[in-house]
Design an enzyme around this catalytic site. Structure first.
Site, PDB file in Angstrom:
ATOM      1  N   TRP A 193     -52.921 -92.570   2.293  1.00  0.00           N
ATOM      2  CA  TRP A 193     -51.777 -91.983   2.986  1.00  0.00           C
ATOM      3  C   TRP A 193     -50.461 -92.533   2.431  1.00  0.00           C
ATOM      4  O   TRP A 193     -49.458 -91.823   2.358  1.00  0.00           O
ATOM      5  CB  TRP A 193     -51.899 -92.282   4.479  1.00  0.00           C
ATOM      6  CG  TRP A 193     -50.798 -91.726   5.317  1.00  0.00           C
ATOM      7  CD1 TRP A 193     -50.697 -90.461   5.824  1.00  0.00           C
ATOM      8  CD2 TRP A 193     -49.618 -92.406   5.750  1.00  0.00           C
ATOM      9  NE1 TRP A 193     -49.542 -90.314   6.548  1.00  0.00           N
ATOM     10  CE2 TRP A 193     -48.855 -91.498   6.518  1.00  0.00           C
ATOM     11  CE3 TRP A 193     -49.132 -93.702   5.569  1.00  0.00           C
ATOM     12  CZ2 TRP A 193     -47.641 -91.842   7.101  1.00  0.00           C
ATOM     13  CZ3 TRP A 193     -47.922 -94.046   6.140  1.00  0.00           C
ATOM     14  CH2 TRP A 193     -47.194 -93.131   6.898  1.00  0.00           C
ATOM     15  N   HIS A 194     -50.463 -93.809   2.001  1.00  0.00           N
ATOM     16  CA  HIS A 194     -49.238 -94.418   1.488  1.00  0.00           C
ATOM     17  C   HIS A 194     -48.867 -93.899   0.098  1.00  0.00           C
ATOM     18  O   HIS A 194     -47.682 -93.789  -0.219  1.00  0.00           O
ATOM     19  CB  HIS A 194     -49.375 -95.943   1.447  1.00  0.00           C
ATOM     20  CG  HIS A 194     -49.104 -96.598   2.766  1.00  0.00           C
ATOM     21  ND1 HIS A 194     -50.044 -96.691   3.763  1.00  0.00           N
ATOM     22  CD2 HIS A 194     -47.975 -97.197   3.257  1.00  0.00           C
ATOM     23  CE1 HIS A 194     -49.519 -97.317   4.812  1.00  0.00           C
ATOM     24  NE2 HIS A 194     -48.276 -97.629   4.535  1.00  0.00           N
ATOM     25  N   GLY A 195     -49.846 -93.630  -0.741  1.00  0.00           N
ATOM     26  CA  GLY A 195     -49.520 -93.135  -2.072  1.00  0.00           C
ATOM     27  C   GLY A 195     -50.550 -93.545  -3.107  1.00  0.00           C
ATOM     28  O   GLY A 195     -51.664 -93.964  -2.776  1.00  0.00           O
TER      29      GLY A 195
END
Length: 380
Positions: A193-195
Site C-alpha cells: 500500500w505504501h509503494g
C-alpha cells in the site's frame, strides 16, 4: 472528493463521509436553536484550532532539526568514525525527530476533518462532545507505549483498523486465532500500500517479525511480572505493583529502540542506503528479534511455559493451604465456643455478648478448679 482526507489520510469509510453530507452523523445532537435545523455540535472549531496549532508546531520543529537528525547521516564518513554507543543513541534521537513530521501532517489533516465536522464521535460520560473520530495518532501512546501492540495501535490508527478488519481477521483460519504468518501477510500488505521502494518492504518485513516476537514476550515473560494467580491472557487490569511498572518502563525503552532501528529503511527508501544504515548499527534489531524467536522455537518457549505454569501452581498451592488453615482456625473457634454458626448461611460469626461472657466464665471456673486440684491455690 474530500480534500481533508485525500492521500495522506486519515482513512475513513464512505458511509462516514455520506453521514457527514446528509447530517445523519449528528442525529443525536440537538438543533442549535428552535428556529434552526442545523445540528453541528459545539466545540468543533476549538478542537480544530488546537490540532492546527499542534501540527504547525511539529512541522516547525522538524524544519529546524530534521536536517541534522536524519537517517541519511548513516552514509557519512564521520558517522562510521563514531563508536557504536554514539551511533546507537544518535539513532534514538533521529527516530523521534523523524516521527514528528508525521505527527504534524496527521494533526493538520485531523484538524481539517474536524473543521468540516467529520471528526465528531459522540459524547463522553460528562456530555461533552468528542472529536477524535478522525484521529490518526496518539502521540503519548506512541512515545511511551509499554509494548509494541500499543504503539502500533496508536500509529496511523484508521489505516491499521482497516488492515486489521480487512486483512488480518479475514486471513485467519476458521475457528483459530491469526498466527505469525497472517501477521506477516498483513504487514506486507501495508508495504504494498505504501509503494514500491525496497525500504518499505525491509521495514514492514521486520515489523512482522517484531510483532510476533512481542506477542511471545507478552505470553512467556510478562507473567513473571504479574501476580502468579492472574492468567497470562486475562483482560483484568493487573495491579500497579513496582515490578509491573519496571516491566512497563523496560517495554517502553525496548519499543522505541526497536522502532527507531526498524524505521531507517522506511525513511531512506533505497536498498543500499538501508542496508548500510543497519550495518552501521550492527544489525542490533535483527539480532535481538531473530535471536529471541530462534531460541524460543528451539525450546525456550516450552521451557518458559513450564516455568509460568509451575509458578502459578505453586501460588495456587499456597493459596489453598492458606484457605485450609483459615478453615481449621474457624473450626477450632467453633469447637471452643468462640464462634457460632450463622443461621443465615452457615458462615461462622462471633457469638452474642452474653453467650461469649458465659463461655468465658465457664472457662475461668474450669481453670481455677484446675489450679485448686493441682495444689497451686490454697483454700481460704
Amino acid at each position: 472528493f474530500y480534500f481533508p482526507a485525500f492521500l495522506i489520510g486519515p482513512s475513513l469509510t464512505f458511509t462516514e463521509y455520506m453521514a457527514l453530507i446528509d447530517e445523519t452523523l449528528y442525529k443525536d445532537v440537538a438543533p442549535a436553536s428552535p428556529n434552526s435545523s442545523k445540528r453541528v455540535p459545539v466545540g468543533r472549531k476549538r478542537v480544530a484550532y488546537q490540532k492546527l496549532a499542534f501540527g504547525i508546531s511539529c512541522i516547525g520543529f522538524y524544519a529546524l532539526y530534521g536536517g541534522k537528525f536524519n537517517y541519511t547521516v548513516t552514509a557519512d564518513d564521520w558517522w562510521m568514525a563514531k563508536p557504536f554507543w554514539y551511533r546507537f543513541l544518535y539513532t534514538q534521537i533521529v527516530g523521534v525527530v523523524q516521527r514528528i513530521r508525521y505527527y504534524g501532517a496527521w494533526s493538520l489533516t485531523e484538524g481539517g476533518c474536524i473543521f468540516t465536522g467529520l471528526g465528531f464521535n459522540g459524547f463522553d460520560k460528562d456530555g461533552s462532545t468528542l472529536w477524535d473520530k478522525a484521529a490518526n495518532i496518539d502521540v503519548m501512546n506512541i512515545e511511551f507505549a509499554p509494548n509494541v501492540k500499543v504503539l502500533l495501535d496508536n500509529w496511523n490508527i484508521n489505516t491499521n483498523t482497516w488492515l486489521r478488519n480487512s486483512v488480518y481477521k479475514r486471513l485467519a483460519p476458521p475457528g483459530k486465532k491469526p498466527g505469525a504468518l497472517v501477521t506477516m501477510y498483513t504487514f506486507m500488505t501495508s508495504a504494498i500500500w505504501h509503494g514500491i521502494y525496497p525500504g518499505y518492504y525491509l521495514t514492514f518485513f521486520l515489523g512482522g517479525l517484531v510483532s510476533s516476537a512481542a506477542r511471545q514476550v507478552r505470553t512467556y515473560i510478562r507473567p513473571f511480572f504479574l501476580p502468579a494467580l492472574l492468567p497470562p491472557k486475562s483482560k483484568v487490569l493487573p495491579p500497579p505493583t513496582l515490578i509491573k511498572r519496571v516491566y512497563d518502563v523496560l517495554g517502553t525503552v525496548a519499543c522505541l529502540v526497536i522502532i527507531n532501528y526498524m524505521a531507517a529503511p522506511f525513511m531512506l527508501l533505497e536498498l543500499r542506503p538501508s542496508i548500510k544504515a543497519w550495518t552501521t548499527l550492527l544489525w542490533y534489531g535483527h539480532v535481538t528479534v531473530l535471536g529471541w524467536l530462534i531460541l524460543g522455537q528451539a525450546g525456550g518457549f516450552r521451557w518458559l511455559g513450564k516455568l509460568v505454569k509451575a509458578r502459578a501452581e505453586k501460588a495456587a498451592s499456597k493459596e489453598a493451604m492458606k484457605v485450609h488453615m483459615e478453615m481449621e482456625e474457624r473450626e477450632n473457634k467453633l469447637a471452643s465456643g468462640m464462634m457460632t454458626p450463622s443461621t443465615s448461611g452457615g458462615t461462622l460469626v462471633v457469638p452474642p455478648f452474653d453467650v461469649a461472657m458465659k463461655g468465658m466464665e465457664e472457662a475461668g471456673d474450669a481453670l481455677m478448679q484446675g489450679f485448686a486440684n493441682s495444689g497451686h491455690l490454697k483454700k481460704t
